[in-house]
Motif scaffolding. Structure first.
Motif, PDB file in Angstrom:
ATOM      1  N   THR A  42       0.876  -1.171   0.000  1.00  0.00           N
ATOM      2  CA  THR A  42       0.000   0.000   0.000  1.00  0.00           C
ATOM      3  C   THR A  42       0.916   1.225   0.000  1.00  0.00           C
ATOM      4  OG1 THR A  42      -0.141  -0.103   2.399  1.00  0.00           O
ATOM      5  CG2 THR A  42      -1.915  -1.172   1.158  1.00  0.00           C
ATOM      6  N   PRO A  43       0.432   2.393  -0.399  1.00  0.00           N
ATOM      7  CA  PRO A  43       1.329   3.534  -0.591  1.00  0.00           C
ATOM      8  C   PRO A  43       2.207   3.892   0.616  1.00  0.00           C
ATOM      9  CG  PRO A  43      -0.787   3.987  -1.597  1.00  0.00           C
ATOM     10  CD  PRO A  43      -0.939   2.694  -0.831  1.00  0.00           C
ATOM     11  N   GLY A  44       1.612   4.094   1.788  1.00  0.00           N
ATOM     12  CA  GLY A  44       2.406   4.484   2.952  1.00  0.00           C
ATOM     13  C   GLY A  44       3.367   3.391   3.393  1.00  0.00           C
ATOM     14  N   CYS A  45       2.905   2.161   3.354  1.00  0.00           N
ATOM     15  CA  CYS A  45       3.735   1.027   3.779  1.00  0.00           C
ATOM     16  C   CYS A  45       4.902   0.820   2.815  1.00  0.00           C
ATOM     17  CB  CYS A  45       2.893  -0.238   3.905  1.00  0.00           C
ATOM     18  SG  CYS A  45       1.599  -0.073   5.165  1.00  0.00           S
ATOM     19  N   ALA A  49       8.855   1.160   3.813  1.00  0.00           N
ATOM     20  CA  ALA A  49       9.778   0.049   3.567  1.00  0.00           C
ATOM     21  C   ALA A  49      10.954   0.494   2.707  1.00  0.00           C
ATOM     22  CB  ALA A  49       9.042  -1.109   2.903  1.00  0.00           C
ATOM     23  N   ILE A  50      10.683   1.249   1.669  1.00  0.00           N
ATOM     24  CA  ILE A  50      11.741   1.727   0.778  1.00  0.00           C
ATOM     25  C   ILE A  50      12.680   2.664   1.537  1.00  0.00           C
ATOM     26  CG2 ILE A  50      12.173   3.197  -1.239  1.00  0.00           C
ATOM     27  CD1 ILE A  50       9.685   1.840  -2.522  1.00  0.00           C
ATOM     28  N   ALA A  51      12.143   3.495   2.414  1.00  0.00           N
ATOM     29  CA  ALA A  51      12.985   4.406   3.202  1.00  0.00           C
ATOM     30  C   ALA A  51      13.920   3.623   4.130  1.00  0.00           C
ATOM     31  CB  ALA A  51      12.113   5.369   4.005  1.00  0.00           C
ATOM     32  N   LYS A  81       8.565  -7.928  -1.037  1.00  0.00           N
ATOM     33  CA  LYS A  81      10.028  -7.826  -0.999  1.00  0.00           C
ATOM     34  C   LYS A  81      10.628  -7.850  -2.396  1.00  0.00           C
ATOM     35  CE  LYS A  81      13.167  -9.661   1.760  1.00  0.00           C
ATOM     36  NZ  LYS A  81      13.892 -10.389   2.796  1.00  0.00           N
ATOM     37  N   ALA A  82      10.165  -8.785  -3.221  1.00  0.00           N
ATOM     38  CA  ALA A  82      10.705  -8.910  -4.574  1.00  0.00           C
ATOM     39  C   ALA A  82      10.392  -7.670  -5.413  1.00  0.00           C
ATOM     40  CB  ALA A  82      10.154 -10.165  -5.244  1.00  0.00           C
ATOM     41  N   LYS A  83       9.175  -7.197  -5.328  1.00  0.00           N
ATOM     42  CA  LYS A  83       8.743  -6.053  -6.138  1.00  0.00           C
ATOM     43  C   LYS A  83       9.560  -4.802  -5.827  1.00  0.00           C
ATOM     44  CE  LYS A  83       4.628  -3.294  -7.232  1.00  0.00           C
ATOM     45  NZ  LYS A  83       3.183  -3.166  -7.001  1.00  0.00           N
ATOM     46  N   HIS A  84       9.873  -4.593  -4.536  1.00  0.00           N
ATOM     47  CA  HIS A  84      10.554  -3.360  -4.137  1.00  0.00           C
ATOM     48  C   HIS A  84      12.015  -3.581  -3.753  1.00  0.00           C
ATOM     49  CE1 HIS A  84       6.819  -1.210  -4.486  1.00  0.00           C
ATOM     50  NE2 HIS A  84       6.238  -2.162  -3.799  1.00  0.00           N
ATOM     51  N   LYS A  85      12.524  -4.801  -4.039  1.00  0.00           N
ATOM     52  CA  LYS A  85      13.927  -5.142  -3.787  1.00  0.00           C
ATOM     53  C   LYS A  85      14.344  -4.835  -2.345  1.00  0.00           C
ATOM     54  CE  LYS A  85      15.257  -4.525  -8.623  1.00  0.00           C
ATOM     55  NZ  LYS A  85      13.940  -4.420  -9.178  1.00  0.00           N
ATOM     56  N   LEU A  86      13.498  -5.257  -1.405  1.00  0.00           N
ATOM     57  CA  LEU A  86      13.781  -5.022   0.014  1.00  0.00           C
ATOM     58  C   LEU A  86      14.790  -6.054   0.498  1.00  0.00           C
ATOM     59  CD1 LEU A  86      10.127  -4.432   1.279  1.00  0.00           C
ATOM     60  CD2 LEU A  86      11.799  -2.731   0.486  1.00  0.00           C
ATOM     61  N   ASP A  87      15.750  -5.602   1.280  1.00  0.00           N
ATOM     62  CA  ASP A  87      16.821  -6.482   1.731  1.00  0.00           C
ATOM     63  C   ASP A  87      16.846  -6.586   3.256  1.00  0.00           C
ATOM     64  OD1 ASP A  87      18.908  -8.221   1.325  1.00  0.00           O
ATOM     65  OD2 ASP A  87      20.426  -6.654   1.326  1.00  0.00           O
ATOM     66  N   ARG A 136       4.936   6.072  17.989  1.00  0.00           N
ATOM     67  CA  ARG A 136       3.554   5.643  17.781  1.00  0.00           C
ATOM     68  C   ARG A 136       2.890   6.501  16.700  1.00  0.00           C
ATOM     69  NH1 ARG A 136       2.624   2.127  21.844  1.00  0.00           N
ATOM     70  NH2 ARG A 136       3.746   2.433  23.792  1.00  0.00           N
ATOM     71  N   LYS A 137       1.904   5.902  16.043  1.00  0.00           N
ATOM     72  CA  LYS A 137       1.147   6.601  14.988  1.00  0.00           C
ATOM     73  C   LYS A 137       2.102   7.327  14.040  1.00  0.00           C
ATOM     74  CE  LYS A 137      -2.952   6.950  17.835  1.00  0.00           C
ATOM     75  NZ  LYS A 137      -3.962   7.772  18.456  1.00  0.00           N
ATOM     76  N   VAL A 138       3.029   6.566  13.498  1.00  0.00           N
ATOM     77  CA  VAL A 138       4.114   7.085  12.672  1.00  0.00           C
ATOM     78  C   VAL A 138       3.596   7.791  11.419  1.00  0.00           C
ATOM     79  CG1 VAL A 138       6.002   6.314  11.165  1.00  0.00           C
ATOM     80  CG2 VAL A 138       5.788   5.395  13.492  1.00  0.00           C
ATOM     81  N   LYS A 139       4.185   8.935  11.154  1.00  0.00           N
ATOM     82  CA  LYS A 139       4.040   9.619   9.876  1.00  0.00           C
ATOM     83  C   LYS A 139       5.280   9.218   9.084  1.00  0.00           C
ATOM     84  CE  LYS A 139       0.397  11.945  11.162  1.00  0.00           C
ATOM     85  NZ  LYS A 139      -0.548  10.930  11.607  1.00  0.00           N
ATOM     86  N   VAL A 140       5.102   8.699   7.890  1.00  0.00           N
ATOM     87  CA  VAL A 140       6.179   8.045   7.152  1.00  0.00           C
ATOM     88  C   VAL A 140       7.309   8.994   6.744  1.00  0.00           C
ATOM     89  CG1 VAL A 140       6.716   6.758   5.044  1.00  0.00           C
ATOM     90  CG2 VAL A 140       4.678   6.184   6.379  1.00  0.00           C
ATOM     91  N   ALA A 141       6.983  10.179   6.259  1.00  0.00           N
ATOM     92  CA  ALA A 141       8.013  11.091   5.753  1.00  0.00           C
ATOM     93  C   ALA A 141       9.040  11.422   6.841  1.00  0.00           C
ATOM     94  CB  ALA A 141       7.364  12.370   5.239  1.00  0.00           C
TER      95      ALA A 141
END
Length: 154
Positions: A42-45, A49-51, A81-87, A136-141
């Protein structure tokens, strides 16, 4: 029951991406970023993850491992993981037991409908298994950078 900074992190053993198991005990002697997110791809997740993934080397330099956790199944984690190349590892808590133990499986509401879901939260666990910081209630940016700074200071 809500956890507080200084509490011992609740133990868990969960299925992880790739079909193996992951447990809190695997990280003894290391710092751990345990970040809980609602849903794969999903967009925020995805942004979160990418960050974290982009700062992997800096976290490793600070002696810190990253572990994502959500109620999604292993198959979903594998695709994400595969789609976004998460390690880094993704834990699958389909029964929501660890999420409940960490106090982040909560009642939410959207469009007037209530449901149970993950409250986006990050725990920085020290090498002794104690919770050093909670967001808590993390804002992603900017969140991954803030967690990295805390890990480097620990």
């Amino acid at each position: 029951m809500a956890l507080n900074e200084g509490d011992v992190a609740p133990a868990f053993t969960l299925m992880r991406d790739g079909g193996g198991m992951v447990s809190l005990a695997d990280f003894k002697g290391q710092k751990l970023v345990l970040y809980a997110y609602p849903k794969d791809d999903t967009p925020g997740c995805t942004q979160e993850a990418i960050a974290f993934n982009g700062l992997r080397a800096a976290f490793a330099g600070a002696g810190t491992v990253i572990l994502g956790i959500s109620p999604d199944p292993v198959k979903s984690h594998d695709k994400f993981k595969a789609k976004h190349k998460l390690d880094f590892a993704l834990a699958a808590d389909e029964a929501q037991q660890a999420l409940q133990d960490y106090g982040i499986w909560v009642e939410k509401s959207m469009y007037g409908r209530t449901y149970m879901g993950v409250e986006r939260t990050t725990f920085l666990i020290d090498a002794d298994g104690k919770i050093a910081r909670i967001w808590r209630k993390v804002k992603v940016a900017g969140h991954a950078e803030e967690v990295l700074a805390a890990a480097q200071g620990l």
